[in-house]
Design an enzyme around this catalytic site. Structure first.
Site, PDB file in Angstrom:
ATOM      1  N   SER A  60       0.993  -1.250  -0.047  1.00 16.85           N
ATOM      2  CA  SER A  60      -0.101  -0.011   0.096  1.00 16.85           C
ATOM      3  C   SER A  60       0.637   0.811  -0.425  1.00 16.85           C
ATOM      4  O   SER A  60       1.182   1.428  -0.958  1.00 16.85           O
ATOM      5  CB  SER A  60      -0.918  -0.338   1.230  1.00 16.85           C
ATOM      6  OG  SER A  60      -1.967   0.810   1.068  1.00 16.85           O
TER       7      SER A  60
ATOM      8  N   ASP B 261      -8.819  -4.757  -6.443  1.00 14.30           N
ATOM      9  CA  ASP B 261      -7.944  -3.287  -6.073  1.00 14.30           C
ATOM     10  C   ASP B 261      -8.692  -2.651  -6.011  1.00 14.30           C
ATOM     11  O   ASP B 261      -8.363  -2.322  -7.078  1.00 14.30           O
ATOM     12  CB  ASP B 261      -6.727  -3.851  -5.371  1.00 14.30           C
ATOM     13  CG  ASP B 261      -6.712  -2.643  -4.053  1.00 14.30           C
ATOM     14  OD1 ASP B 261      -7.442  -2.204  -4.002  1.00 14.30           O
ATOM     15  OD2 ASP B 261      -5.013  -2.673  -3.749  1.00 14.30           O
TER      16      ASP B 261
ATOM     17  N   HIS C  69      -6.206  -6.499  -2.461  1.00 14.37           N
ATOM     18  CA  HIS C  69      -4.689  -4.875  -1.912  1.00 14.37           C
ATOM     19  C   HIS C  69      -3.735  -6.054  -1.032  1.00 14.37           C
ATOM     20  O   HIS C  69      -4.188  -6.976  -0.063  1.00 14.37           O
ATOM     21  CB  HIS C  69      -5.499  -4.221  -0.771  1.00 14.37           C
ATOM     22  CG  HIS C  69      -4.815  -2.672  -0.403  1.00 14.37           C
ATOM     23  ND1 HIS C  69      -4.195  -1.492  -1.731  1.00 14.37           N
ATOM     24  CD2 HIS C  69      -3.972  -2.013   0.064  1.00 14.37           C
ATOM     25  CE1 HIS C  69      -3.644  -0.981  -1.568  1.00 14.37           C
ATOM     26  NE2 HIS C  69      -3.646  -0.730  -0.339  1.00 14.37           N
TER      27      HIS C  69
END
Length: 483
Positions: free
Chosen positions: A174, A406, A432
């Site tokens: 991320s 995602d 994710h």
């Protein structure tokens, strides 16, 4: 006689074993308080002194920064060191996910540095806007560089090899995935390669692609049900805002925009963390049978998003974001500061067929930034992308991975280029960080178990590619043409 539960509750309880991660869709990491101790392989913190401002030759202030180390597989003093980057939340240890499988394969040490201003690595007790000025990705990258050299020196002393340099590889998911890519870009002499898992390297002012991906991941029936919820809630807000907020148990959110943002996040999270059925099966069932779809969605939000997932609705309250007291469990104010000054990622409603309320627009985000941090606060998106390259980042030995479901993947790099392979892992619940975390993501999947992914072979194939690239990096082989 015991009465049967309503269809929505029944479906939710049937799906509970497949729950995903415990983080809101706004990039915050899964809270460690929900994790079992076996979720971590190292939870004993170590500390070192970090410089507060890497860009001032005259400011010599320092603060204590926390890190973790796992050395069980590190038997050869020449073996690699894997640096796992922590991000925009408390760093409670080194998670036992697929990175540990890779560490065992390559005999690597694993270390992890807590991000400045988060957890127990805050330079200040009061997070005023002025005190937050040293919080940026640029400062964080220098933290990582400083820490890398500090730890390398400690390894050299341990093995009495003062001139030796272990091969380092950096990992992140991320925002830490973006830091991982940027670290290899800016400090290629310090690391051999980088895994940027769901790395959001593109700063985006109006991120309409986020909700467009939510709609695509949901499918027509679920997306239409969500649109109906949004329209009905917007109508209710104009007539009796307290009543509709009470239905969701969030009367404390006085700002209608904050409430709308929360509702959009609750839906997006299901797709972000690889658990679409927990939302769509009960919602479509209610929608197609003519039940009150808003009430059905409220049940989902309260039972799953707040109850099982552990989200506190106060984290969406702008008055809460104004609180400046630092603490190990705070992170909302800090992350919004990074959003409002550097990367934006403003999730705004697309102009057509939006799932998100049109009230969550650019003005809502900019007003929030000004309200929480003061007038003139504005995200310098163009400067960020100019500095790092955005999705056109040009470096070497970086692997970008993204899950097909995602919504954050459109802020990542999805097209391969020389030295930068981009892998899209495609399946019904590939979200994710699926390459490291597996499916689902809550409760924690030990070693990033991929067996519950809709197409586990897709995940295994991506993991094999990652291992192959690491092998080449450790041998200093050219990977510019291996796309």
């Amino acid at each position: 006689m015991v009465s049967s539960p309503p269809p929505l509750l029944l479906l939710l309880f049937l799906l509970l074993p497949s729950l995903c991660s415990s983080a809101p869709a706004f990039l915050r990491s899964p809270p460690s308080r929900l994790a079992h101790p076996s979720s971590f392989v190292a939870q004993q913190p170590v500390w070192f002194r970090q410089r507060l401002d890497h860009f001032s030759s005259q400011d010599r202030r320092e603060f204590q920064q926390r890190y973790y180390e796992f050395l069980d597989y590190f038997k050869d003093p020449n073996a690699p060191i894997f640096l796992r980057i922590c991000g925009e939340s408390t760093c409670s240890g080194i998670p036992n996910d697929y990175l540990l499988v890779l560490a065992k394969k390559f005999g690597a040490a694993v270390v992890s540095l807590e991000h400045r201003y988060y957890g127990e690595s805050s330079p200040f007790e009061e997070l005023t806007t002025d005190n937050l000025k040293y919080l940026s990705s640029k400062q964080a990258l220098f933290d990582l560089a400083s820490y890398r050299n500090f730890y390398q020196e400690s390894i050299n002393k341990k093995f009495n090899t003062t001139e030796k340099e272990n091969p380092w590889i950096v990992f992140g998911v991320s925002y830490p995935g973006a830091l991982s890519a940027w670290f290899r870009l800016k400090f290629p002499h310090l690391v051999r390669g980088s895994l940027s898992s769901s790395g959001v390297v593109l700063a985006v002012h109006n991120y309409t692609a986020f909700d467009q991906q939510v709609a695509a991941s949901a499918g027509p029936a679920c997306a239409n049900a969500l649109r109906d919820v949004t329209q009905e809630v917007d109508k209710a807000l104009t007539s009796n805002s307290h009543k509709i907020k009470a239905l969701f148990g969030v009367e404390q959110l006085k700002n209608d925009g904050d409430f709308r943002y929360l509702l959009a996040d609750a839906a997006a999270e299901a797709f972000q963390y690889g658990n679409p059925d927990i939302l769509c099966l009960p919602l479509v069932a209610a929608y197609s049978s003519g039940q009150n779809v808003v009430a059905a969605y409220a049940e989902f939000v309260k039972l799953f998003f707040f109850g099982i997932f552990g989200v506190n609705p106060i984290s969406y309250d702008q008055e809460h974001l104004k609180l400046t007291k630092s603490g190990p469990d705070t992170g909302d104010r800090q992350w919004w500061y990074q959003v409002c000054t550097e990367v934006a990622y403003f999730q705004v409603a697309p102009s057509q067929n939006s799932i998100r309320s049109p009230g969550v627009n650019e003005k809502y985000h900019l007003d929030l930034c000004a309200n929480v941090f003061g007038n003139g606060t504005y995200p310098e998106v163009d400067i960020t992308n100019l500095y790092y390259g955005g999705s056109g980042i040009t470096a070497s030995n970086i692997v970008f991975t993204n899950g097909s479901q995602d919504p954050w993947r459109h802020a990542s790099k999805q097209i391969s280029s020389p030295g930068e392979p981009a892998i899209i892992i495609t399946c019904h619940n590939c979200g994710h960080g699926v390459d490291l975390r597996g499916c689902p993501q809550s409760p924690h999947q030990i070693e990033g178990d991929a067996t519950k992914c809709a197409k586990p072979n897709e995940v295994h194939k991506a993991r094999q590619q990652i291992a192959d690239y690491i092998q080449k990096w450790l041998k200093n082989e050219d990977t510019s043409s291996t796309l």
